[in-house]
Design a protein around this motif. Structure first.
Motif, PDB file in Angstrom:
ATOM      1  N   VAL A  29       9.429  -9.914  -2.574  1.00  0.00           N
ATOM      2  CA  VAL A  29       7.558  -9.921  -3.430  1.00  0.00           C
ATOM      3  C   VAL A  29       8.447 -10.160  -4.419  1.00  0.00           C
ATOM      4  O   VAL A  29       8.949 -10.267  -5.825  1.00  0.00           O
ATOM      5  N   LYS A  41       6.519  -6.525  -9.843  1.00  0.00           N
ATOM      6  CA  LYS A  41       5.353  -5.697  -9.919  1.00  0.00           C
ATOM      7  C   LYS A  41       4.421  -5.926  -8.471  1.00  0.00           C
ATOM      8  O   LYS A  41       3.402  -4.881  -8.842  1.00  0.00           O
ATOM      9  N   GLU A  42       4.358  -6.279  -7.520  1.00  0.00           N
ATOM     10  CA  GLU A  42       4.248  -6.496  -6.615  1.00  0.00           C
ATOM     11  C   GLU A  42       4.142  -4.996  -6.027  1.00  0.00           C
ATOM     12  O   GLU A  42       5.428  -4.371  -6.002  1.00  0.00           O
ATOM     13  N   ASP A  43       2.945  -4.039  -4.874  1.00  0.00           N
ATOM     14  CA  ASP A  43       3.654  -3.429  -4.090  1.00  0.00           C
ATOM     15  C   ASP A  43       4.448  -3.562  -2.974  1.00  0.00           C
ATOM     16  O   ASP A  43       3.971  -4.609  -2.589  1.00  0.00           O
ATOM     17  N   THR A  87       5.939   1.264  -5.589  1.00  0.00           N
ATOM     18  CA  THR A  87       4.966   0.690  -6.541  1.00  0.00           C
ATOM     19  C   THR A  87       4.925  -0.165  -7.773  1.00  0.00           C
ATOM     20  O   THR A  87       6.298   0.375  -8.536  1.00  0.00           O
ATOM     21  N   SER A  90       6.630  -2.965  -8.077  1.00  0.00           N
ATOM     22  CA  SER A  90       8.307  -3.166  -8.063  1.00  0.00           C
ATOM     23  C   SER A  90       8.959  -3.977  -9.021  1.00  0.00           C
ATOM     24  O   SER A  90       8.344  -4.678  -9.029  1.00  0.00           O
TER      25      SER A  90
END
Lengths: 115, 112
Positions: free
Chosen positions: A13, A16-18, A80, A82
């Motif tokens: 990822v 900031k992506e979950d 959450t 990340s």
């Protein structure tokens, strides 16, 4: 017999992506415990959470949350927003009282978070 | 810090030689465990102990023996090391069998 399956080998990822890590377990016992551990690149194993089979309440701790569903034998873990420091291998583990003293670990999911 | 140390932290040895790994705890916990970690397998239990002189086999105990003569020390011995025993070995402790296990820093063993 007991078994833990982490079907995702690696998840990549952008920061900031979950990210959600799946864990499916098998046990015939009615009393059991589920765990998540984190293994960063430095190699140590860090305990994150322990839940027992009688407590299906979901839990949130900062950016981490866990979703325990007995109906689907799953104990999923979500990070959450990340961060790069979340890059690690995450292990789900099961202990049931019919296998006294013996943890069963999943194979682990590698999470790679890039800036 | 769960007060667990492992020694040595790294070891390179040759096939056929005996090897002993040591796990030491300062917490006085009853249960101690030895695991090996290999790619694609997660952690697999080798042996565990539920008290002084009380031990039991885990999932992958062949080729390994253990001893626990004191609460604080749990030794893992490879009587005659083989290349298939090249792995990272972790020791863990818990107060009760149902408790959270806390892990030592690991020992990287290479058998040539």
């Amino acid at each position: 017999a007991q078994k833990v399956t982490q079907a995702q080998t690696e998840i990549s990822v952008v920061e900031k992506e979950d990210v959600t890590l799946d864990c499916v377990y098998e046990t015939r016992d009615t009393t059991y415990y589920l765990f998540w551990y984190k293994q960063p690149p430095s190699g140590e194993l860090v305990f994150l959470i322990r839940r027992n089979s009688f407590d299906e309440q979901n839990e949130i701790s900062g950016r981490y949350s866990w979703n325990f569903q007995k109906s689907t034998s799953s104990f999923n873990f979500t990070i959450t927003a990340s961060q790069v420091v979340d890059s690690a291998v995450y292990f789900c583990a099961l202990f049931s009282t019919d296998s006294w003293g013996k943890f069963q670990f999943g194979a682990g999911t590698q999470v790679v978070v890039t800036p | 810090d769960a007060g667990i140390t492992q020694s040595p932290r790294h070891k390179v040895t040759e096939t056929g030689t005996p090897v002993t790994l040591r796990c030491h705890q300062t917490e006085n916990h009853r249960y101690m465990y030895w695991y090996r970690q290999d790619p694609g397998h997660g952690l697999r239990l080798i042996h565990y102990s539920y008290g002084v002189k009380d031990t039991d086999k885990g999932e992958v105990s062949d080729g390994y023996s253990v001893s626990r003569s004191k609460t604080e020390d749990f030794l893992l011995t490879l009587e005659s090391a083989t290349s298939s025993q090249t792995s990272v070995y972790f020791c863990a402790i818990s107060e009760w069998g149902t408790d959270t296990q806390y892990f030592g820093p690991g020992t990287r063993l290479t058998v040539l």
